[in-house]
Motif scaffolding. Structure first.
Motif, PDB file in Angstrom:
ATOM      1  N   PHE A 128     -40.722  44.479 -44.089  1.00 16.93           N
ATOM      2  CA  PHE A 128     -39.376  44.804 -43.621  1.00 16.93           C
ATOM      3  C   PHE A 128     -39.036  46.279 -43.849  1.00 16.93           C
ATOM      4  N   GLU A 129     -39.570  46.872 -44.905  1.00 20.98           N
ATOM      5  CA  GLU A 129     -39.351  48.304 -45.112  1.00 20.98           C
ATOM      6  C   GLU A 129     -39.995  49.122 -43.993  1.00 20.98           C
ATOM      7  N   LEU A 130     -41.189  48.711 -43.570  1.00 17.10           N
ATOM      8  CA  LEU A 130     -41.848  49.406 -42.464  1.00 17.10           C
ATOM      9  C   LEU A 130     -41.050  49.239 -41.176  1.00 17.10           C
ATOM     10  N   GLN A 131     -40.532  48.042 -40.935  1.00 12.76           N
ATOM     11  CA  GLN A 131     -39.695  47.835 -39.753  1.00 12.76           C
ATOM     12  C   GLN A 131     -38.434  48.698 -39.815  1.00 12.76           C
ATOM     13  N   ASN A 132     -37.838  48.787 -40.997  1.00 10.83           N
ATOM     14  CA  ASN A 132     -36.644  49.631 -41.149  1.00 10.83           C
ATOM     15  C   ASN A 132     -36.956  51.089 -40.834  1.00 10.83           C
ATOM     16  N   THR A 133     -38.080  51.568 -41.344  1.00 17.14           N
ATOM     17  CA  THR A 133     -38.450  52.968 -41.110  1.00 17.14           C
ATOM     18  C   THR A 133     -38.692  53.223 -39.627  1.00 17.14           C
ATOM     19  N   THR A 203     -55.538  45.586 -39.621  1.00 19.45           N
ATOM     20  CA  THR A 203     -55.071  46.761 -38.895  1.00 19.45           C
ATOM     21  C   THR A 203     -53.740  46.421 -38.241  1.00 19.45           C
ATOM     22  N   ILE A 204     -52.722  47.203 -38.541  1.00 19.55           N
ATOM     23  CA  ILE A 204     -51.369  46.912 -38.073  1.00 19.55           C
ATOM     24  C   ILE A 204     -51.057  47.766 -36.852  1.00 19.55           C
ATOM     25  N   THR A 205     -50.590  47.111 -35.799  1.00 18.10           N
ATOM     26  CA  THR A 205     -50.155  47.823 -34.591  1.00 18.10           C
ATOM     27  C   THR A 205     -48.646  47.631 -34.448  1.00 18.10           C
ATOM     28  N   GLU A 206     -48.257  46.754 -33.544  1.00 18.37           N
ATOM     29  CA  GLU A 206     -46.838  46.439 -33.389  1.00 18.37           C
ATOM     30  C   GLU A 206     -46.463  45.291 -34.324  1.00 18.37           C
ATOM     31  N   LEU A 207     -45.287  45.384 -34.913  1.00 20.41           N
ATOM     32  CA  LEU A 207     -44.826  44.354 -35.835  1.00 20.41           C
ATOM     33  C   LEU A 207     -44.011  43.309 -35.087  1.00 20.41           C
ATOM     34  N   GLU A 208     -44.428  42.074 -35.242  1.00 18.30           N
ATOM     35  CA  GLU A 208     -43.707  40.982 -34.601  1.00 18.30           C
ATOM     36  C   GLU A 208     -42.409  40.705 -35.357  1.00 18.30           C
ATOM     37  N   SER A 209     -41.379  40.329 -34.633  1.00 15.38           N
ATOM     38  CA  SER A 209     -40.105  40.017 -35.273  1.00 15.38           C
ATOM     39  C   SER A 209     -40.253  38.755 -36.122  1.00 15.38           C
ATOM     40  N   SER A 210     -39.874  38.836 -37.388  1.00 17.34           N
ATOM     41  CA  SER A 210     -39.991  37.701 -38.308  1.00 17.34           C
ATOM     42  C   SER A 210     -38.716  37.574 -39.122  1.00 17.34           C
ATOM     43  N   GLU A 211     -38.540  36.403 -39.690  1.00 22.78           N
ATOM     44  CA  GLU A 211     -37.377  36.169 -40.535  1.00 22.78           C
ATOM     45  C   GLU A 211     -37.743  35.189 -41.639  1.00 22.78           C
ATOM     46  N   LEU A 373     -22.591  57.291 -36.159  1.00 23.59           N
ATOM     47  CA  LEU A 373     -23.193  56.206 -35.388  1.00 23.59           C
ATOM     48  C   LEU A 373     -24.643  55.978 -35.811  1.00 23.59           C
ATOM     49  N   THR A 374     -25.383  57.059 -36.014  1.00 26.70           N
ATOM     50  CA  THR A 374     -26.785  56.931 -36.437  1.00 26.70           C
ATOM     51  C   THR A 374     -26.889  56.239 -37.792  1.00 26.70           C
ATOM     52  N   ASP A 375     -26.059  56.680 -38.731  1.00 28.85           N
ATOM     53  CA  ASP A 375     -26.082  56.073 -40.066  1.00 28.85           C
ATOM     54  C   ASP A 375     -25.656  54.609 -40.023  1.00 28.85           C
ATOM     55  N   ALA A 376     -24.651  54.302 -39.204  1.00 25.08           N
ATOM     56  CA  ALA A 376     -24.170  52.918 -39.107  1.00 25.08           C
ATOM     57  C   ALA A 376     -25.238  52.014 -38.498  1.00 25.08           C
ATOM     58  N   THR A 377     -25.969  52.528 -37.505  1.00 27.35           N
ATOM     59  CA  THR A 377     -27.039  51.744 -36.881  1.00 27.35           C
ATOM     60  C   THR A 377     -28.139  51.428 -37.891  1.00 27.35           C
ATOM     61  N   ASN A 378     -28.571  52.446 -38.626  1.00 27.28           N
ATOM     62  CA  ASN A 378     -29.618  52.242 -39.634  1.00 27.28           C
ATOM     63  C   ASN A 378     -29.138  51.330 -40.761  1.00 27.28           C
ATOM     64  N   GLN A 379     -27.890  51.493 -41.144  1.00 31.40           N
ATOM     65  CA  GLN A 379     -27.337  50.695 -42.240  1.00 31.40           C
ATOM     66  C   GLN A 379     -27.297  49.217 -41.876  1.00 31.40           C
ATOM     67  N   LEU A 380     -26.885  48.904 -40.649  1.00 29.35           N
ATOM     68  CA  LEU A 380     -26.814  47.508 -40.216  1.00 29.35           C
ATOM     69  C   LEU A 380     -28.207  46.891 -40.130  1.00 29.35           C
ATOM     70  N   SER A 381     -29.147  47.632 -39.562  1.00 29.61           N
ATOM     71  CA  SER A 381     -30.516  47.123 -39.440  1.00 29.61           C
ATOM     72  C   SER A 381     -31.129  46.867 -40.814  1.00 29.61           C
ATOM     73  N   ARG A 382     -30.921  47.796 -41.728  1.00 30.90           N
ATOM     74  CA  ARG A 382     -31.481  47.645 -43.077  1.00 30.90           C
ATOM     75  C   ARG A 382     -30.823  46.486 -43.819  1.00 30.90           C
TER      76      ARG A 382
END
Length: 407
Positions: A128-133, A203-211, A373-382
């Protein structure tokens, strides 16, 4: 065939990496293999101790040659036979040795199980940290595109004498800062990706959405870490008890069956060809100058130290369990606040952008709205992905494997 090869290669490149597959792969890495070998070794140690209860059977044989014989010596003597040995009583030494090795086997198993669960939690966090980045890189690129578009527009106004040099330089600085941020985030993403690949051997390419599924009526279990500490302490106690056997008698039965052959024997008529000998023996240590009792005290002191470590670890686990539940509550509140902040930032930016392009507000107001807006977008995703990690941590401190709840 060449077309088929290219199609397979394209599918491999476009294949997405799922979180469950990464966890499964990580739980087979070199570190886990090491714990698995230790567990196998501990089981073999227990089996070896168990087999010590069985009788021991040895074979023997010898030959002797004498050059100068006396009146009753044969020049050549040959003997062979079998010897059986059974320990009737050894002061409970083998019993405690068996219990010690069983405890070590259980400790090794729980260490292995605990390592797998810890690795599941670690992979989930890194995933999830990699997805956030990567999401932050996307938002920074969007911001950079917005800034570059406004920079071109401002340069046109500057050439027409409708914008100041100060505003132009400030906007160029913001574009450079955005590029700097993107490069820094890309390096962070690359580092996180490499670390995750090292752990998972994939080997990691695209990350699949997981929960991670939210906890519902979770039954708390003892953590493997605590069980491993308990069994390690018990093994030390059983090792200490073995020292008592030094001051207790050992009773042993032996049965030896021998075959004899003699050459050039002056008393051949008096010799026997076969012989069966049964021996019952008792041995006991009378004086050891307190060596055994002192060794036992040292081992019991180590067991007491492990008991103290276990008590402290149990308090830590209870503390972490309470915090894990609180962490979920806190993250849900953060998500609610982040969603409201994001909605407000989106509406504000849309309004400010129109006013800025109509030259109603200055570039400072526009930049502030864009950064917000940029900070709010990142904050919500994280915050959303932090909630998934909070669920995983809750399962881990409940004694479960978080992998079982990943979808």
């Amino acid at each position: 065939m060449r077309i088929l090869y290219f199609l397979m290669a394209a599918c491999a490149l476009n294949a997405q990496t799922s979180l469950p597959s990464l966890i499964d792969s990580a739980q087979k890495n070199g570190r886990i293999e090491s714990y698995a070998h230790q567990s196998s070794a501990a089981k073999l140690g227990y089996d070896a101790a168990k087999y010590s209860y069985f009788p021991r059977i040895d074979g023997f044989g010898n030959a002797s040659f004498v050059d100068h014989t006396g009146g009753f010596d044969a020049k050549q003597t040959y003997s062979a036979g079998f010897r059986g040995e059974f320990i009737v009583y050894d002061g409970s030494r083998r019993e405690n040795l068996l219990d010690q090795n069983k405890a070590l086997e259980n400790a090794a198993q729980h260490t292995l199980y605990g390592a797998k669960k810890e690795l599941s939690l670690d992979v989930i966090q890194r995933y999830f940290e990699l997805q956030n980045t990567r999401d932050e890189i996307k938002t920074y690129r969007t911001m950079s595109e917005q800034l570059e578009g406004q920079l071109e527009r401002l340069e046109m106004f500057k050439r027409a004498g409708l914008a100041s040099e100060d505003a132009l330089m400030r906007l160029r600085s913001e574009v450079s800062n955005a590029r700097y941020g993107i490069e820094d985030l890309e390096y962070r993403a690359e580092r996180q990706k490499r670390e995750l690949e090292t752990i998972t051997n994939q080997t990691i390419t695209e990350l699949e959405s997981s929960e991670v599924l939210p906890p519902q009526e979770v039954q708390m279990q003892e953590l493997d870490k605590l069980n491993a500490l308990k069994y390690t302490r018990d093994a030390k106690v059983h090792e200490a008890k073995q020292k008592d056997a030094s001051n207790l008698p050992t009773i042993k039965l032996e049965d030896q069956y021998s075959f004899y052959d003699y050459k050039n024997d002056p008393i051949a008529q008096m010799r026997v060809d076969t012989q069966n000998k049964v021996i019952a023996s008792l041995s006991m240590n009378l004086v050891d100058f307190s060596a055994a009792s002192t060794a036992k005290q040292a081992l019991m002191a180590q067991a007491q130290a492990q008991s103290s470590e276990l008590a402290y670890a149990a308090k830590e686990v209870e503390h972490n369990r309470l915090l894990a539940g609180r962490y979920i509550e806190r993250t849900r509140i953060l998500i609610d606040s982040s969603e409201k902040t994001y909605d407000a930032a989106t509406k504000t930016f849309d309004a400010v952008k129109k006013k800025y392009e109509a030259r109603i507000v200055d570039y400072v107001t526009y930049l502030d709205a864009l950064h917000t807006l940029t900070d709010a977008t990142n904050q919500l995703s994280r915050a959303k992905r932090t909630l998934y990690y909070a669920y995983a941590a809750y399962y881990f401190y409940a004694g479960l494997d978080p992998k079982e709840f990943v979808r």
